[in-house]
Design a protein around this motif. Structure first.
Motif: not given
Length: 282
Positions: A50-57, A59-67
């Protein structure tokens, strides 16, 4: 001098900005086939990552995420390479306030399919789909992207009931349009309304990859030691057999003595006692 470029570089160095990836989650699935008697059912093993990736701003908020969940059928031909046999994906986009549980991008509807076909019917589709649903519920307010049933399999076919039942376990319902070739589209819903399955079928066992590999290495070492022992025993038996061919009478006598040592000792002792008795008589 605190220029705009310096501020940008500083922000990029932060773990809370840009693209971040979690450590891969790897396990072994043991899947018991439903065919045959329970005592002799085939057990297939899958390597799952299982791979998870995130794009954050900033402020640390998730802008995009993918599983992305990949699986390899360990029973396949070893010459097939390391290409995964299957993949499940989900994604989230804050800008669209949407989440997909069947695709790694919002522009694609995605679908659920288990390959190879022998793995179907044991609950693997539900297992992977449940992981996607759990992941998507991190954003309860997000709208779930519509899922479309393939044309020709949506209504009035054998596949229709199976698909409706499968998605229904996760709280997903469908509306149908058209008469000649009806198409099914999932009803609008938020991620909060998705249903997580709390139990797993008895046909699927999740195991630690580290423990599984250690057990396999230990089994291989035991098998190697047993092979060495059997080869040594076979060599010794070959020597004995060669001696038997060369000196059959001597070999037979040795067998009678060594293989029946206790009995031979008893017979000798008995004969000694009889001999002493006869000697005293005369």
């Amino acid at each position: 001098m605190n220029t705009q470029f310096d501020r940008l570089v500083s922000a990029l160095k932060s773990d809370e900005f840009g693209t971040s990836r979690k450590q891969a989650d790897v396990c072994i699935l043991e899947v018991q086939s439903r065919q045959g008697s329970k005592a002799f059912r085939r057990v297939d093993r899958l390597l799952v990552e299982k791979r998870e990736s995130f794009e954050r701003d900033s402020a640390g908020n998730v802008h995009r995420g993918q599983l992305r969940i990949f699986y390899w059928d360990l029973g396949n031909d070893p010459l097939a390479g390391d290409v995964p046999d299957g993949e499940f994906a989900a994604c989230y986009d804050r800008g669209f306030n949407s989440v997909s549980i069947t695709s790694g991008c919002l522009s694609s509807g995605g679908y659920v399919l288990i390959e190879p076909s022998r793995l179907r019917g044991a609950g693997l589709g539900s297992y992977f789909m449940n992981r996607a649903v759990q992941w998507a519920k991190q954003w309860p307010e997000a709208q779930v992207r519509p899922i479309e049933l393939p044309r020709g399999e949506a209504k009035g076919t054998a596949q229709q009931a199976l698909r409706i039942h499968f998605y229904g376990k996760f709280g997903i319902e469908f509306d149908f349009t058209g008469d000649v070739a009806p198409t099914g589209t999932s009803r609008p819903m938020q991620a909060r309304d998705l249903v997580v399955m709390t139990s797993r079928k008895e046909t699927i066992t999740e195991r630690s990859a580290v423990v599984f590999l250690r057990e396999r290495i230990q089994d291989a070492e035991h098998s190697t030691a047993e092979i060495v022992f059997l080869r040594r025993s076979l060599k010794e038996e070959g020597i004995i057999l060669s001696q038997a061919y060369q000196h059959p009478i001597k070999w037979m006598f040795q067998r009678l003595v060594t293989d029946n040592l206790t009995r031979t000792g008893f017979v000798v002792a008995f004969m000694v006692v009889i001999g002493l008795g006869i000697y005293r008589t005369f």
